[in-house]
Scaffold this motif. Structure first.
Motif, PDB file in Angstrom:
ATOM      1  N   ALA A  97       0.820  -1.211   0.000  1.00 57.18           N
ATOM      2  CA  ALA A  97       0.000   0.000   0.000  1.00 57.18           C
ATOM      3  C   ALA A  97       0.852   1.259   0.000  1.00 57.18           C
ATOM      4  CB  ALA A  97      -0.930  -0.007   1.212  1.00 57.18           C
ATOM      5  N   SER A  98       2.097   1.179   0.446  1.00 60.53           N
ATOM      6  CA  SER A  98       2.944   2.357   0.509  1.00 60.53           C
ATOM      7  C   SER A  98       3.420   2.805  -0.866  1.00 60.53           C
ATOM      8  CB  SER A  98       4.142   2.102   1.422  1.00 60.53           C
ATOM      9  OG  SER A  98       4.945   1.082   0.859  1.00 60.53           O
ATOM     10  N   ALA A  99       3.160   2.016  -1.921  1.00 62.71           N
ATOM     11  CA  ALA A  99       3.581   2.408  -3.262  1.00 62.71           C
ATOM     12  C   ALA A  99       2.805   3.627  -3.736  1.00 62.71           C
ATOM     13  CB  ALA A  99       3.388   1.252  -4.225  1.00 62.71           C
ATOM     14  N   ASP A 100       1.612   3.873  -3.194  1.00 65.72           N
ATOM     15  CA  ASP A 100       0.822   5.036  -3.588  1.00 65.72           C
ATOM     16  C   ASP A 100       1.413   6.334  -3.087  1.00 65.72           C
ATOM     17  OD1 ASP A 100      -0.934   3.379  -4.873  1.00 65.72           O
ATOM     18  OD2 ASP A 100      -2.281   3.218  -3.151  1.00 65.72           O
ATOM     19  N   THR A 101       2.251   6.290  -2.092  1.00 68.98           N
ATOM     20  CA  THR A 101       2.817   7.528  -1.552  1.00 68.98           C
ATOM     21  C   THR A 101       3.819   8.144  -2.505  1.00 68.98           C
ATOM     22  OG1 THR A 101       4.525   6.294  -0.392  1.00 68.98           O
ATOM     23  CG2 THR A 101       2.510   6.801   0.833  1.00 68.98           C
ATOM     24  N   ASN A 102       4.337   7.390  -3.477  1.00 65.92           N
ATOM     25  CA  ASN A 102       5.300   7.924  -4.431  1.00 65.92           C
ATOM     26  C   ASN A 102       4.618   8.651  -5.579  1.00 65.92           C
ATOM     27  OD1 ASN A 102       7.344   6.821  -2.919  1.00 65.92           O
ATOM     28  ND2 ASN A 102       7.354   4.910  -4.065  1.00 65.92           N
ATOM     29  N   VAL A 103       3.307   8.649  -5.651  1.00 62.46           N
ATOM     30  CA  VAL A 103       2.575   9.290  -6.735  1.00 62.46           C
ATOM     31  C   VAL A 103       2.480  10.792  -6.503  1.00 62.46           C
ATOM     32  CG1 VAL A 103       0.337   9.358  -7.901  1.00 62.46           C
ATOM     33  CG2 VAL A 103       1.306   7.191  -7.201  1.00 62.46           C
ATOM     34  N   LEU A 104       2.434  11.236  -5.284  1.00 64.91           N
ATOM     35  CA  LEU A 104       2.247  12.655  -4.972  1.00 64.91           C
ATOM     36  C   LEU A 104       3.320  13.546  -5.592  1.00 64.91           C
ATOM     37  CD1 LEU A 104       0.539  14.736  -3.500  1.00 64.91           C
ATOM     38  CD2 LEU A 104       1.967  14.370  -1.498  1.00 64.91           C
ATOM     39  N   PRO A 105       4.615  13.237  -5.483  1.00 70.79           N
ATOM     40  CA  PRO A 105       5.604  14.107  -6.140  1.00 70.79           C
ATOM     41  C   PRO A 105       5.416  14.173  -7.651  1.00 70.79           C
ATOM     42  CG  PRO A 105       6.696  12.669  -4.579  1.00 70.79           C
ATOM     43  CD  PRO A 105       5.273  12.226  -4.666  1.00 70.79           C
ATOM     44  N   LEU A 106       4.975  13.090  -8.270  1.00 71.39           N
ATOM     45  CA  LEU A 106       4.738  13.112  -9.711  1.00 71.39           C
ATOM     46  C   LEU A 106       3.575  14.018 -10.072  1.00 71.39           C
ATOM     47  CD1 LEU A 106       5.259   9.343 -10.554  1.00 71.39           C
ATOM     48  CD2 LEU A 106       6.822  11.239 -10.965  1.00 71.39           C
ATOM     49  N   ILE A 107       2.543  14.010  -9.265  1.00 71.06           N
ATOM     50  CA  ILE A 107       1.397  14.879  -9.509  1.00 71.06           C
ATOM     51  C   ILE A 107       1.807  16.339  -9.379  1.00 71.06           C
ATOM     52  CG2 ILE A 107      -0.862  15.562  -8.607  1.00 71.06           C
ATOM     53  CD1 ILE A 107      -1.322  12.618  -7.913  1.00 71.06           C
ATOM     54  N   VAL A 108       2.598  16.659  -8.372  1.00 73.01           N
ATOM     55  CA  VAL A 108       3.063  18.036  -8.179  1.00 73.01           C
ATOM     56  C   VAL A 108       3.919  18.478  -9.356  1.00 73.01           C
ATOM     57  CG1 VAL A 108       4.518  19.507  -6.726  1.00 73.01           C
ATOM     58  CG2 VAL A 108       2.896  17.934  -5.674  1.00 73.01           C
ATOM     59  N   LEU A 109       4.814  17.616  -9.828  1.00 68.33           N
ATOM     60  CA  LEU A 109       5.650  17.958 -10.984  1.00 68.33           C
ATOM     61  C   LEU A 109       4.804  18.141 -12.241  1.00 68.33           C
ATOM     62  CD1 LEU A 109       8.767  15.669 -10.486  1.00 68.33           C
ATOM     63  CD2 LEU A 109       8.652  18.152 -10.317  1.00 68.33           C
TER      64      LEU A 109
END
Length: 133
Positions: A100-112
């Protein structure tokens, strides 16, 4: 830890704080605060040694590991590699789902992505303004 327990002078930490054996950490903390407010704290005119006894008793009760239920070793408790579950013929094993922690890496991509979508038009506009007379 043993040097700290000497500050109790052989007294039981439960008796120092006035809690029963098996008290929860919340009950121990409440008892510590109650005794500190009764004059055990040096800032309120209490004795520093008495406060040290309270601190040592609290720490001794909060850091004591709680022994869980003890299980007798049985045949299934034997160490060693476990046998894989038998699969029926003709079926393939599915890979395990990602953690489930793999979703936490999506936030920086969304910001970029947002910065890119906002920044590129501004840069292009600045280039057009500079190049077109």
């Amino acid at each position: 830890m043993t040097a700290d327990l000497r500050a109790l002078g052989g007294a039981d930490p439960h008796d120092v704080l006035g809690v029963r054996r098996g008290a929860s950490p919340q009950q121990v903390t409440r008892a510590f605060h109650r005794e500190a407010l009764r004059g055990g704290h040096p800032d309120t005119g209490g004795d520093a040694r008495a406060f040290r006894r309270l601190v040592v008793a609290r720490d001794a009760l909060l850091t004591t590991p709680d022994p869980g239920p003890v299980q007798a070793p049985g045949p299934s408790a034997r160490p060693g590699p476990s046998a894989p579950p038998s699969a029926s013929p003709g079926t393939t094993a599915r890979p395990a789902p990602p953690p489930a922690s793999a979703d936490t890496n999506v936030l920086p991509l969304i910001v970029l992505l947002i910065l890119f979508l906002v920044g590129v038009p501004h840069v292009l506009l600045a280039l057009v303004i500079m190049l077109v007379p």
